[in-house]
Structures are given as C-alpha cells and as structure tokens.
Enzyme design. Structure first.
Site, PDB file in Angstrom:
ATOM      1  N   HIS A 151      -2.619  -7.437 -14.765  1.00 41.31           N
ATOM      2  CA  HIS A 151      -3.145  -6.350 -15.601  1.00 41.31           C
ATOM      3  C   HIS A 151      -2.019  -5.639 -16.355  1.00 41.31           C
ATOM      4  O   HIS A 151      -2.154  -5.295 -17.521  1.00 41.31           O
ATOM      5  CB  HIS A 151      -3.902  -5.337 -14.732  1.00 41.31           C
TER       6      HIS A 151
ATOM      7  N   HIS B  53      -1.978  -2.901  -6.506  1.00 48.66           N
ATOM      8  CA  HIS B  53      -0.702  -3.618  -6.495  1.00 48.66           C
ATOM      9  C   HIS B  53       0.365  -2.725  -5.898  1.00 48.66           C
ATOM     10  O   HIS B  53       0.269  -1.492  -5.927  1.00 48.66           O
ATOM     11  CB  HIS B  53      -0.280  -4.022  -7.916  1.00 48.66           C
TER      12      HIS B  53
ATOM     13  N   ASP C 272       5.353  -4.975  -7.800  1.00 43.31           N
ATOM     14  CA  ASP C 272       4.558  -5.896  -8.622  1.00 43.31           C
ATOM     15  C   ASP C 272       4.481  -5.402 -10.059  1.00 43.31           C
ATOM     16  O   ASP C 272       4.658  -6.169 -11.009  1.00 43.31           O
ATOM     17  CB  ASP C 272       3.126  -6.023  -8.079  1.00 43.31           C
TER      18      ASP C 272
END
Length: 386
Positions: free
Chosen positions: A272, A315, A319
């Site tokens: 994302h 996350h 990350d």
C-alpha cells in the site's frame, strides 16, 4: 546583402541581425541576437532542435522550417568554415546535424566521440529517417527535441509486465500464507511507532519492478502478525492447483480487503505504501511546478496514508519505511537516468538496465509538463491549467 556570406564565421551579432532581416526574420532579431547573442559561428551551429527547444522555444512551424532552409543554404556555402570550426558537414532537411558518406564518424554505425547524434544525408526520404548508429534492442528513431513518440506498443508491454508481476505477487502471497508464524508462539513484535503514454509506461515499469522486489523480500522474510486484531494462521493447500486458484482470487481482487481478499505473511514490505508513494511522486513530477496546491495535497495524502497504515497495525514501521525508501529511490534513479540522454544509449545501460534501455531509448529528453484546457468555459480553468 549586408554582410558577405564568405566570412560568416567572423560575423558579429549585428551582422547576424542584418542577415536575419534580409532573409525576412526581423521579428526574431531581438530573441536571437539581443537576448542570446547569436554570432556567426553560433549561427552556423544552429539546429532545428535548438530553435524548438528551450531557451528559444520557437513555435511557428513555418518560420522554423524557413529559417532552417536559409541556414542550410548558408552552411552549404561555408563548408570549409564548418570544418575549421569542428562542426559536421551541415544540416539535413529536418534540421539535425548530418554527415557525409566519407565521414568516419558514421561508418560502421558508430557514434562520434563527443556523443553528437549524426544523420545520414541522401536524396531520398528513407535515408533522412535513418540514423548513423543502432541499438542492441532494435532500431530506434532520433526525434527533434520537443517531439515525443508515445510508442504505444511499449506501453502495452509495460502494462503486461506489471499485470504479470501482480499475478506472481499473488502467488507468492499464497506461499507465504502457508508459513505465517503461529500467533501463540510468535506474538506481535514491539514497534516504537504506533505499534500522455510514456508516463503510464514508466508507472507500470516502476510499479512492476518494486512489486517484483517485494515478492523476493516477503518470500525470504516471514514476520509475525503485527496486530492482535488480525486473525491469521498458517494455511496449507492440498495441491499446486489449489494455490493457483487462490492466487487468481487474490489477483482478481487486487489484494484488497474491500474485495474480500485476506492475506497473511506479506509484511516485508508494504505494498500500500508503494502504491500511494508512487502515485504521489508521479503527480508531483508530471504536473507544472506552479501547481503548489496540488503538490501539497498529494504529499499530505501520501503521509496520511502511511500514518493510517501504521495506526491500523497492518504493517510494522520497518515495512513502511523500507517501502517508502525503495520506491522513492527507484523513482529518482529511473528519472535521473531517463533524463540523461547520453546514458540511455550507453552500452552499460543496455547491459545492466535492459528493460529501462528498451523502454526509454526513443524518449528524447524530459517529458514536458504542459497542459491545455480543451473547453472555452469556465474561463478560470483555462487560466489555471495554462
């Protein structure tokens, strides 16, 4: 004529101004002679690319072509002067430097030592369209500065590339789901933070490359689930076909929870973050520099998106950081290389960056940020867009 054409190389700016007026280009005297101090040698070196591109930026096609024809006549009468100045034999009808058949810089398809792009000069049109050097991934066309060939077929290839990588990513997500650590054995880790065709082609090639790298990182690194709210457990499939079906389901849903797709184990690094960061950089890169409001909104949305990814514990911070770093570095490296014409056609680029070299070999310079509002109303939009 106000000045002898036999000694063009010794002309001053005033003599060039007289020549321009004699040829019917008096309206350009201020631009060429007063602002840019064009003298005799620089007049002989002038090309159509110089006239079209910055800082001159002539936009009247008829004037450009007539001026190039006048320059061709002038250069043909001053061949010896051109050789003394170290310039090629002259201009082709299209306004690019050409070279004669005996010129060693064109023999064998080699480039000249100073990197100048030379054209063959023959009577027929096909020779005019050819170039003195070739490219390892096929022929490419040299273009006049300011004219960009969209090369739709390459855009289609880049779209297929990113489409394939998304499918491969979906399959890797199925594999890593099988290996997700047991939450009872490996609880969530502590986290200190919130526990125009060319552009689309570049977007696809960059998106595909980053997600291909993401496949590698999440395959070799299995992290525990970042939040207790995520109901994840290792999932196995009876056979290879079962994995393919699951991958197709993830692929068709775009990997998004909104489409009913739930995956586990694909944490290193955040997909994302990659998507929203790439979109932000493309918006800020390919819109006019004066659109400060749009750029500010784009950056705010990018940063808020990262904030909500972390706030939702979807996350780990590492990350998101790695995703942002890799995406921004690849974007900047790619566009730096794309805007460096000499590197695009170098042997090193074809060896180390074959996909980049293939997609960018015919892109002649940076993509201009020029927009036009196609309607007469509302008037403020025409002013805003320019």
């Amino acid at each position: 004529m106000a000045a002898s054409e036999d000694v063009v190389s010794s002309w001053s700016c005033k003599q060039v101004a007289l020549w321009l007026r004699d040829e019917g280009f008096g309206e350009y005297v201020e631009l060429l002679c007063d602002q840019h101090r064009l003298d005799g040698p620089s007049l002989l070196a002038l090309t159509e690319a110089d006239l079209r591109g910055p800082p001159l930026g002539l936009c009247v096609l008829g004037d450009i072509k007539r001026l190039i024809i006048a320059l061709c006549r002038l250069q043909r009468r001053n061949q010896a002067r051109l050789e003394e100045l170290g310039l090629p034999a002259g201009l082709s009808p299209g306004g690019e430097w050409s070279c004669g058949a005996a010129d060693p810089r064109c023999n064998g398809g080699e480039r000249s030592s100073n990197g100048s792009e030379l054209r063959l000069r023959n009577g027929d049109r096909s020779a005019y369209d050819s170039v003195c050097h070739s490219h390892s991934n096929g022929r490419y066309r040299q273009q006049v500065s300011g004219r960009l060939d969209p090369e739709v077929w390459k855009t289609i290839i880049s779209s297929i590339y990113v489409f394939f990588v998304f499918g491969f990513t979906s399959f890797v997500m199925v594999i890593v789901h099988e290996r997700v650590p047991d939450m009872r054995t490996y609880p969530p880790l502590p986290d200190i933070f919130l526990d125009r065709s060319i552009i689309f082609r570049r977007l696809c090639s960059l998106m595909g490359t980053v997600f291909l790298l993401r496949c590698c990182t999440m395959f070799v690194t299995s992290l525990s689930v970042p939040g207790q709210h995520l109901k994840c457990a290792s999932k196995t499939y009876e056979d290879f076909w079962g994995k393919i079906q699951r991958a197709l389901l993830i692929w068709s849903g775009g990997g998004m929870t909104l489409t009913g797709v739930q995956t586990c184990g694909d944490y290193m690094f955040s997909g994302h973050t990659v998507v929203i960061t790439l979109l932000n950089f493309f918006v800020t890169e390919y819109t006019p520099r004066t659109w400060n409001l749009i750029h500010t909104i784009s950056w705010v949305l990018n940063l808020f998106g990262i904030f909500f990814i972390l706030a939702a514990h979807e996350h780990y911070s590492i990350d998101v950081f790695i995703a942002f770093y890799i995406t921004t570095r690849l974007f900047l490296y790619y566009h730096t290389l794309a805007n460096t014409r000499a590197f695009q056609q170098s042997r090193r680029a074809r060896i180390w960056f074959p996909m980049f070299s293939f997609f960018e070999c015919n892109v002649n310079g940076p993509v201009p940020n020029q927009y036009h509002w196609p309607f007469n109303r509302p008037a403020f939009m025409r002013t805003l867009v320019g």
